[in-house]
Motif scaffolding. Structure first.
Motif, mmCIF file in Angstrom:
data_model
loop_
_atom_site.group_PDB
_atom_site.id
_atom_site.type_symbol
_atom_site.label_atom_id
_atom_site.label_comp_id
_atom_site.label_asym_id
_atom_site.label_seq_id
_atom_site.Cartn_x
_atom_site.Cartn_y
_atom_site.Cartn_z
ATOM 1 N N SER A 7 0.842 -1.201 0.000
ATOM 2 C CA SER A 7 0.000 0.000 0.000
ATOM 3 C C SER A 7 0.872 1.244 0.000
ATOM 4 O O SER A 7 1.058 1.873 -1.036
ATOM 5 C CB SER A 7 -0.945 -0.019 1.203
ATOM 6 O OG SER A 7 -1.713 1.141 1.219
ATOM 7 N N CYS A 8 1.476 1.596 1.157
ATOM 8 C CA CYS A 8 2.203 2.858 1.232
ATOM 9 C C CYS A 8 3.508 2.817 0.439
ATOM 10 O O CYS A 8 3.963 3.819 -0.069
ATOM 11 C CB CYS A 8 2.501 3.208 2.686
ATOM 12 S SG CYS A 8 3.780 2.169 3.447
ATOM 13 N N ARG A 9 4.149 1.675 0.406
ATOM 14 C CA ARG A 9 5.428 1.456 -0.280
ATOM 15 C C ARG A 9 6.534 2.348 0.283
ATOM 16 O O ARG A 9 7.508 2.653 -0.402
ATOM 17 C CB ARG A 9 5.281 1.641 -1.798
ATOM 18 C CG ARG A 9 4.248 0.682 -2.381
ATOM 19 C CD ARG A 9 3.971 0.947 -3.831
ATOM 20 N NE ARG A 9 4.947 0.368 -4.705
ATOM 21 C CZ ARG A 9 4.852 -0.826 -5.276
ATOM 22 N NH1 ARG A 9 3.803 -1.599 -5.053
ATOM 23 N NH2 ARG A 9 5.799 -1.277 -6.067
ATOM 24 N N CYS B 60 2.962 1.442 6.672
ATOM 25 C CA CYS B 60 1.607 0.916 6.870
ATOM 26 C C CYS B 60 1.554 -0.536 7.322
ATOM 27 O O CYS B 60 0.574 -0.974 7.905
ATOM 28 C CB CYS B 60 0.771 1.095 5.605
ATOM 29 S SG CYS B 60 1.155 -0.093 4.290
ATOM 30 N N GLY B 61 2.554 -1.320 7.012
ATOM 31 C CA GLY B 61 2.581 -2.717 7.444
ATOM 32 C C GLY B 61 1.935 -3.695 6.476
ATOM 33 O O GLY B 61 1.948 -4.898 6.714
ATOM 34 N N CYS C 92 2.814 -4.840 3.599
ATOM 35 C CA CYS C 92 3.717 -5.774 2.909
ATOM 36 C C CYS C 92 4.525 -6.645 3.869
ATOM 37 O O CYS C 92 5.472 -7.312 3.444
ATOM 38 C CB CYS C 92 4.664 -5.010 1.991
ATOM 39 S SG CYS C 92 5.877 -4.035 2.908
ATOM 40 N N CYS D 175 8.832 -3.531 1.160
ATOM 41 C CA CYS D 175 8.814 -2.342 0.301
ATOM 42 C C CYS D 175 10.054 -1.475 0.493
ATOM 43 O O CYS D 175 10.427 -0.726 -0.417
ATOM 44 C CB CYS D 175 7.546 -1.526 0.526
ATOM 45 S SG CYS D 175 7.369 -0.863 2.184
HETATM 46 FE FE1 FES Z 1 3.353 -0.125 3.569
HETATM 47 FE FE2 FES Z 1 5.334 -1.833 2.916
HETATM 48 S S1 FES Z 1 3.624 -1.253 1.723
HETATM 49 S S2 FES Z 1 4.942 -0.935 4.843
#
Ligand code: FES
Length: 328
Positions: free
Chosen positions: A276-278, A282-283, A285, A315
């Protein structure tokens, strides 16, 4: 920023209410148009909102976890941000549809004899359901809530019921939070929870470095500041520019070159990993590590979790060993 989530992990929601709750802060209430119950969540959880079809932003849930009919978030307008808060403040309106992820919690309220909650500005949002839960459980707790000005501090009305347990600390009147008096003497039975701007988080982390391991819990929505990446100090091995990841379930090996993240290398090899956030906040991945030592560069894992080397955010994190075997 791109997002990748499975269809069944997304919810099409409607903005049921939007109101200003402080200078530059709006409260947004989201419901399902079909009236079906929303997933349950726990204090500290956040959701991803996908705005304008492509902006993915994380917002803490600040309403009542027992209310499965709606989710509430508080959003600070950040004029110099990347556009998410501007969209929420200036474009999003009552009746609009938005897509959200299921709640995810990287900031769990753990059982403790006593809690010290520290909130800075919009960082009050995940703390709100925590203090409600602590109060309902009959726990001993205290909240110190700092902000630039009284008028910029959201949800003061909800906190008024707790009387002297809550200290409201507008900086224009009282100056900066007195972290020395709050944190300089470690208290082994106290769990410290902090959410707020990076300066506050870094200062609290520094002061809590002499507290017992696991005492401090923080939530970030921006990547940890540069230079803090080595906070774990978990190994003597040097981060490698190129390395292999082995997918334990298939035995496949994927080379991660300098120019790609682990996530990007996996995607290029046709391996599906949720993200999500990459940027390590966010957690989504989070991936199990079976063998090898990750070079952690996320803003989520605690020092103890980093030292355990059994999880990594693919990520942003890389490797300190020539090979990482991942639970994929
Ligand atoms: Fe959000 Fe890796 S995509 S922590």
């Amino acid at each position: 920023m791109s997002a990748s989530m499975p269809g069944d992990g997304r919810f099409e929601l409607v903005v049921a209410a939007k109101e200003r709750v402080a200078e530059a802060v709006v409260r947004v209430v989201l419901t399902r148009p079909d009236g079906v119950a929303l997933p349950v969540w726990t204090p500290g959880a956040h959701i991803d909102l996908i705005l304008a079809g492509q902006l993915v932003r994380q917002y803490s849930l600040c309403g009542d976890p027992a209310d499965d009919g709606r989710w509430e978030i508080g959003v600070l307008h950040e004029p110099d941000g990347r556009g998410g808060s501007r969209h929420v403040h200036q474009v999003l309106d009552v009746g609009d549809q938005v897509t959200a992820s299921a709640p995810r919690n990287n900031f769990q309220l753990v059982p403790a004899p006593e809690y010290l909650f520290l909130a800075g500005g919009i960082g009050i949002t995940p703390i709100l359901p925590m203090v409600h839960a602590a109060q309902a459980a009959g726990a001993t707790w205290r909240l110190v809530y700092g902000g630039r000005r009284h008028a910029s501090m959201a949800f003061l009305d909800r906190l008024a019921q707790y009387g002297s347990r809550v200290t409201i600390h507008p900086e224009d009147i009282h100056g900066q939070l007195d972290l020395a008096s709050l944190l300089d003497i470690p208290r082994p039975d106290v769990a410290v929870y902090c959410c707020g701007p990076e300066g506050l988080l870094a200062a609290v982390e520094s002061r809590c470095s002499v507290w017992p391991a696991g005492s401090l819990h923080v939530e970030r929505f921006q990547p940890r500041s540069a230079g803090a990446d080595d906070i774990a100090g978990t190994g003597t091995a040097v981060a490698l520019s190129e390395f292999d990841v082995v997918l334990a379930q298939s035995g496949r090996t994927v080379r991660v070159p300098t120019s790609l993240s682990v996530l990007e290398a996996l995607e290029a090899a046709g391996v599906d990993v949720l993200s999500s956030c990459r940027e390590g906040v966010c957690g989504t991945c989070e991936t199990g590590v079976i063998e090898g030592e990750p070079d952690h560069r996320d803003s989520i894992l605690t020092e103890e979790e980093r030292a355990a080397s059994d999880l990594m955010m693919v990520c942003v994190s890389r490797s300190r060993t020539p090979k990482l075997v991942l639970d994929l």
